[in-house]
Enzyme design. Structure first.
Site, short mmCIF file in Angstrom:
data_model
loop_
_atom_site.label_atom_id
_atom_site.label_comp_id
_atom_site.label_asym_id
_atom_site.label_seq_id
_atom_site.Cartn_x
_atom_site.Cartn_y
_atom_site.Cartn_z
N MET A 135 49.48 44.32 46.08
CA MET A 135 50.18 42.87 44.93
C MET A 135 49.76 41.25 46.62
O MET A 135 50.55 41.04 46.32
CB MET A 135 51.62 42.93 45.71
CG MET A 135 51.95 44.15 44.22
SD MET A 135 50.82 44.68 42.58
CE MET A 135 51.77 43.51 41.91
N ARG A 136 48.22 42.00 47.18
CA ARG A 136 48.22 40.78 47.67
C ARG A 136 47.11 40.35 47.41
O ARG A 136 45.99 40.94 47.10
CB ARG A 136 47.89 41.24 49.48
CG ARG A 136 49.79 41.68 49.58
CD ARG A 136 50.56 40.34 50.10
NE ARG A 136 51.28 41.28 50.92
CZ ARG A 136 52.09 39.95 50.74
NH1 ARG A 136 52.26 39.37 51.19
NH2 ARG A 136 53.38 40.86 51.73
N ASN A 157 39.75 46.62 40.70
CA ASN A 157 40.86 46.33 39.99
C ASN A 157 42.01 46.36 39.27
O ASN A 157 40.43 46.64 37.86
CB ASN A 157 41.81 44.46 40.68
CG ASN A 157 43.18 44.32 40.32
OD1 ASN A 157 43.59 45.49 41.23
ND2 ASN A 157 43.32 42.93 40.11
N HIS A 159 44.60 46.08 35.86
CA HIS A 159 46.02 44.58 35.58
C HIS A 159 46.20 44.86 34.83
O HIS A 159 45.86 45.86 33.75
CB HIS A 159 44.47 43.15 35.71
CG HIS A 159 46.09 42.14 34.96
ND1 HIS A 159 46.11 41.84 36.24
CD2 HIS A 159 46.25 41.52 33.70
CE1 HIS A 159 47.02 40.69 35.36
NE2 HIS A 159 47.16 40.96 34.42
C1 GRF Z 1 49.72 48.55 37.89
O1 GRF Z 1 50.72 48.53 36.98
C2 GRF Z 1 48.54 48.28 38.06
O2 GRF Z 1 48.33 47.82 36.61
C3 GRF Z 1 49.43 46.94 38.52
O3 GRF Z 1 50.44 47.34 39.20
C4 GRF Z 1 50.90 48.18 39.08
C5 GRF Z 1 50.36 49.42 40.06
O4 GRF Z 1 51.41 51.03 39.91
N1 GRF Z 1 48.21 45.89 39.70
P1 GRF Z 1 51.08 52.29 40.54
O5 GRF Z 1 51.54 51.59 41.82
O6 GRF Z 1 49.39 52.25 40.70
O7 GRF Z 1 52.10 52.86 39.70
#
Ligand code: GRF
Length: 263
Positions: A135-136, A157, A159
């Site tokens: 999340m960064r 990534n 998304h």
């Molecule tokens: C997912 O929905 C991904 O698309 C987003 O963050 C979430 C991560 O979920 N970037 P997890 O930690 O893989 O369960």
């Protein structure tokens, strides 16, 4: 079978995508192995998933780094190879009218945290770095030190929306709140913008009248666990090529875009 690629992973949370990739590596769906799992969040429960499979883990605690730089700005010491003008020129996260102090603090604090990430990653050479719920936002400082060749991006990534719609951290909720009838997920390479890099793959689901944010997140995540391994396997097979494509516009001009061709 192809030679196995070495995959590094960065996560911030529960790591269900990480688990899908670990399982796909173990079952042979991906010709690869995960060589480290790093996080910015000391409480990321996904770290346990890595440990359960004997994968090396590390933490670079972004929050505490950023807090301490805010508290004691006089102690800010950017990495030796930090060049703020280069980062200003490359970044497309902030618009030209953004508060210059805010942009400067972002670039410096990220580079400090990212230099630590690079240091932690250094013992584990890798072919692909996958962001799985990390999340960064990565700054050009980090991206350039991983992507050494312009036409061979190697940071991927996932998304939670059908890009280019709904970039940002809450794609499923944004899709739902907009009243969309279709939602989905996207795997893309990272570039200098926010969720703006070349798209590798997408999967979509229908949004029904009785869906809620919770049900569409569930539908989306289930598709993510299919899509991400498929895209990583295409990378492992050397089937993802970056090409510059020219497209005609409505007014008879041309725009250039870097896209992914699957070969
Ligand atoms: C997912 O929905 C991904 O698309 C987003 O963050 C979430 C991560 O979920 N970037 P997890 O930690 O893989 O369960």
């Amino acid at each position: 079978m192809h030679k196995k690629i070495r995959i590094g992973a960065l996560i911030s949370g529960g790591g269900t995508n990480l688990q899908a990739i670990i399982d796909s590596c173990e079952s042979g769906k991906i010709d690869g192995e995960i060589v480290f799992v790093g996080t910015d969040n000391p409480d990321a429960s996904g770290l346990e998933r890595a440990k359960n499979h004997g994968i090396n883990t590390f933490t670079v605690d972004y929050s505490s780094i950023i807090q301490s730089l805010k508290k004691e700005p006089e102690k800010i010491a950017p990495p030796k190879d930090f060049d703020i003008d280069d980062l200003y020129a490359k970044q497309s996260l902030f618009s030209d009218d953004a508060d210059p102090e805010k942009v400067k603090f972002f670039m410096v604090s990220r580079a400090i945290a990212e230099a630590k990430l690079l240091e932690e990653m250094a013992p584990y050479p890798f072919d692909l770095l996958m962001l799985a719920g990390f999340m960064r936002t990565l700054s050009p400082y980090f991206i350039d030190r991983v992507n050494k060749e312009a036409d061979h991006p190697r940071i991927m990534n996932i998304h939670p929306a059908l890009l280019p719609s709904f970039p940002g951290t809450d794609g499923y909720s944004d899709t739902f709140r907009y009243g969309c009838k279709v939602g989905g997920c996207t795997v893309h390479f990272i570039d200098y913008g926010e969720d703006s890099g070349p798209i590798i793959g997408q999967k979509a689901f229908q949004i029904q009248p009785d869906d809620t944010i919770a049900t569409i997140k569930k539908k989306g995540l289930e598709l993510e666990w299919e899509l991400y391994p498929e895209c990583i396997q295409l990378f492992a097979q050397g089937r993802l090529k970056i090409v510059n494509r020219s497209y005609p516009t409505k007014d008879g001009k041309k725009i250039q875009r870097r896209i992914v061709d699957i070969v």
